[in-house]
Design a protein around this motif. Sequence first.
Motif, PDB file in Angstrom:
ATOM      1  N   ARG A 104     -14.236  -8.617  -4.642  1.00  0.00           N
ATOM      2  CA  ARG A 104     -14.681  -7.653  -4.108  1.00  0.00           C
ATOM      3  C   ARG A 104     -15.593  -6.498  -4.968  1.00  0.00           C
ATOM      4  NH1 ARG A 104     -10.730  -5.821   1.098  1.00  0.00           N
ATOM      5  NH2 ARG A 104     -10.837  -7.854   2.245  1.00  0.00           N
ATOM      6  N   HIS A 140       0.755  -1.207   0.059  1.00  0.00           N
ATOM      7  CA  HIS A 140      -0.123  -0.223  -0.071  1.00  0.00           C
ATOM      8  C   HIS A 140       0.886   1.334   0.049  1.00  0.00           C
ATOM      9  CE1 HIS A 140      -3.429  -2.489   0.598  1.00  0.00           C
ATOM     10  NE2 HIS A 140      -4.139  -1.456   0.799  1.00  0.00           N
ATOM     11  N   HIS A 146      -5.402   3.946  -4.658  1.00  0.00           N
ATOM     12  CA  HIS A 146      -6.489   3.931  -3.364  1.00  0.00           C
ATOM     13  C   HIS A 146      -7.234   4.778  -3.351  1.00  0.00           C
ATOM     14  CE1 HIS A 146      -6.994   2.677   0.656  1.00  0.00           C
ATOM     15  NE2 HIS A 146      -6.629   1.540   0.328  1.00  0.00           N
ATOM     16  N   HIS A 147      -8.081   4.699  -2.185  1.00  0.00           N
ATOM     17  CA  HIS A 147      -9.245   5.604  -2.403  1.00  0.00           C
ATOM     18  C   HIS A 147      -9.065   7.232  -2.527  1.00  0.00           C
ATOM     19  CE1 HIS A 147     -10.757   1.731  -0.940  1.00  0.00           C
ATOM     20  NE2 HIS A 147     -10.556   1.948   0.530  1.00  0.00           N
ATOM     21  N   TRP A 185      -2.529  -0.436   6.828  1.00  0.00           N
ATOM     22  CA  TRP A 185      -1.966  -0.750   5.353  1.00  0.00           C
ATOM     23  C   TRP A 185      -1.214   0.143   4.958  1.00  0.00           C
ATOM     24  CZ3 TRP A 185      -3.432  -5.537   4.115  1.00  0.00           C
ATOM     25  CH2 TRP A 185      -4.672  -6.116   4.605  1.00  0.00           C
ATOM     26  N   CYS A 209      -5.717 -11.351   3.684  1.00  0.00           N
ATOM     27  CA  CYS A 209      -4.965 -10.347   3.414  1.00  0.00           C
ATOM     28  C   CYS A 209      -4.577  -9.692   5.084  1.00  0.00           C
ATOM     29  CB  CYS A 209      -5.241  -9.082   2.601  1.00  0.00           C
ATOM     30  SG  CYS A 209      -6.751  -8.685   2.836  1.00  0.00           S
ATOM     31  N   GLU A 261      -3.660   4.861   5.710  1.00  0.00           N
ATOM     32  CA  GLU A 261      -4.058   4.982   4.175  1.00  0.00           C
ATOM     33  C   GLU A 261      -5.376   5.544   4.043  1.00  0.00           C
ATOM     34  OE1 GLU A 261      -4.206   2.053   5.566  1.00  0.00           O
ATOM     35  OE2 GLU A 261      -6.132   1.474   4.943  1.00  0.00           O
ATOM     36  N   TRP A 262      -6.345   5.815   5.276  1.00  0.00           N
ATOM     37  CA  TRP A 262      -7.516   6.489   5.184  1.00  0.00           C
ATOM     38  C   TRP A 262      -7.395   7.862   5.771  1.00  0.00           C
ATOM     39  CZ3 TRP A 262     -13.075   5.127   5.325  1.00  0.00           C
ATOM     40  CH2 TRP A 262     -13.396   3.861   4.131  1.00  0.00           C
ATOM     41  N   GLU A 274     -10.171 -10.733   5.750  1.00  0.00           N
ATOM     42  CA  GLU A 274      -9.283  -9.548   5.964  1.00  0.00           C
ATOM     43  C   GLU A 274      -8.943  -9.412   7.338  1.00  0.00           C
ATOM     44  OE1 GLU A 274     -10.032  -5.865   3.812  1.00  0.00           O
ATOM     45  OE2 GLU A 274      -9.120  -4.717   5.255  1.00  0.00           O
ATOM     46  N   ASP A 292     -11.430  -3.023  -4.896  1.00  0.00           N
ATOM     47  CA  ASP A 292     -11.514  -2.800  -3.600  1.00  0.00           C
ATOM     48  C   ASP A 292     -12.331  -1.424  -3.308  1.00  0.00           C
ATOM     49  OD1 ASP A 292      -9.407  -2.240  -0.507  1.00  0.00           O
ATOM     50  OD2 ASP A 292     -11.293  -3.420  -0.777  1.00  0.00           O
ATOM     51  N   PHE A 293     -13.425  -1.512  -2.886  1.00  0.00           N
ATOM     52  CA  PHE A 293     -14.519  -2.304  -2.653  1.00  0.00           C
ATOM     53  C   PHE A 293     -15.705  -1.778  -2.978  1.00  0.00           C
ATOM     54  CE2 PHE A 293     -15.966  -0.534   1.175  1.00  0.00           C
ATOM     55  CZ  PHE A 293     -14.888   0.239   1.777  1.00  0.00           C
ATOM     56  N   TYR A 326      -3.565  -3.839  -7.078  1.00  0.00           N
ATOM     57  CA  TYR A 326      -4.793  -3.497  -6.382  1.00  0.00           C
ATOM     58  C   TYR A 326      -5.416  -2.407  -7.090  1.00  0.00           C
ATOM     59  CZ  TYR A 326      -7.308  -0.996  -2.579  1.00  0.00           C
ATOM     60  OH  TYR A 326      -8.276  -0.089  -1.695  1.00  0.00           O
ATOM     61  N   PHE A 338      -6.748  -7.233  -7.451  1.00  0.00           N
ATOM     62  CA  PHE A 338      -7.515  -6.861  -6.063  1.00  0.00           C
ATOM     63  C   PHE A 338      -8.236  -5.659  -6.270  1.00  0.00           C
ATOM     64  CE2 PHE A 338      -7.415  -8.350  -1.414  1.00  0.00           C
ATOM     65  CZ  PHE A 338      -8.147  -7.129  -0.890  1.00  0.00           C
TER      66      PHE A 338
END
Length: 415
Positions: free
Chosen positions: A223, A17, A76-77, A261, A254, A28-29, A234, A182-183, A119, A180
């Motif tokens: 996912r 990540h 990522h998000h 992450w 995972c 990561e959020w 997870e 997500d999500f 991912y 991968f």
Amino acid sequence: MSVPAWFTHDRFGMFIHWGLYSLPARHEWVMNRERRTVEDYERYFARFEPDLYDPRAWARAAKDAGMRYVVLTTKHHEGFCLWDSKLTDYTAVHAPIGRDLVREFTEAVRAEGLKVGFYHSLIDWHHPDFTVDGHHPRRDDSREEIDRLNEGRDMARYRAYLHGQVEELLTNYGTVDYLFYDFSYRDDDHQDIWGGKGADDWGAKELLALTRRLQPGIVVNDRLDLPGDFVTPEQYQPDAPMEIDGEPVPWEACQTLNGSWGYDRDNKNVKSVELLVRMLIDGVSKNGNMLLNVGPTGRGEFDPVALATLEGIGEWMRRHERSIRGAGPAAFTAPPDARLTQRGDRLYLHLFTWPFEHVHLAGLAGKVAYAQLLHDASEVAFREIDPDLKASLTGMGGQPPGTLTLTLPVVRPDV
Ligand code: FHN
């Protein structure tokens, strides 16, 4: 559900990540947890220059740890793209680093003979058309502000962007072995804003068809809110081989090193090598894989704790990989606080509480030809397995982290 042979053979992969969140180094959020606006969060974009990025070193660290596939967050998000996407300027190529980090990653992973995994986030908190919904960083704003933010946002336009970027990734970077997603989620909080149709909003069926058309041999996770090729527990270990509707399914747990992450600099809650080895063994004993995550720093390095952990796992794998790679559940029931894995006619007994354990193997009596202590490959001098292994193993030399593995060539089990 079915997967290519390499997936269940290799058993052990690395999750990576990496993104703008690696700069604040909290999680990561972080954009979401700290309710950052896009404008505020973009200051990390203006400073993203991972000058120590060396994907070949990453790939070597994975390989030396016994991993045989590596999965990188392409996006990522937060919405930041690590590859040279032509659909946005919010990419590593336009950030100060000025490079296509995904291309360098794929070349390095293949050069080490490992499988390439991506991912890809369905969620995108940066994109102007992605709806402000119950998961969005702005979710605590007033209803009026959320409605203002959502004016003109068009999920159909975001869906085209999502599919277009997946097409770039699965077209321009050679063979991609693993994906991968997500999500997918259904958002009841703002049903009227977002449509709340979950997979339909992502165009999940079309996205899965596009994925398999562009990469026919690819293995895809579950996912997209659609059946995938494998199930993705997870941050926990299933307590038995996983099934859907009574049918065994391939699965991959995972796991993180410390619960985060993304790189989380001040998080010292790191799992021990012994625990991580047991998790890997446990998964294989239940016909599962483990995808173990590393969060590189904002300069592009694996931090010293991650490196030391990978080295410790690698040391165990150097001696015991035969009990993991190409192995799976055993045709026998393991004693308490132990696990059995089997590869062909070799049975591997993993003692999780050595040496506090009388290992009663009566169930194997008469079914084992002889035992060899895999740890140092010495012949353990008993032909017939004795029901209480402890007596035979007392005083063995220096112990590997927490487990002892024996090779028990198995006479054809009466099964
Ligand atoms: O929200 C993400 C999270 O950040 C991380 O990427 C994990 C990895 O499996 N997936 C989501 C949470 O389930």
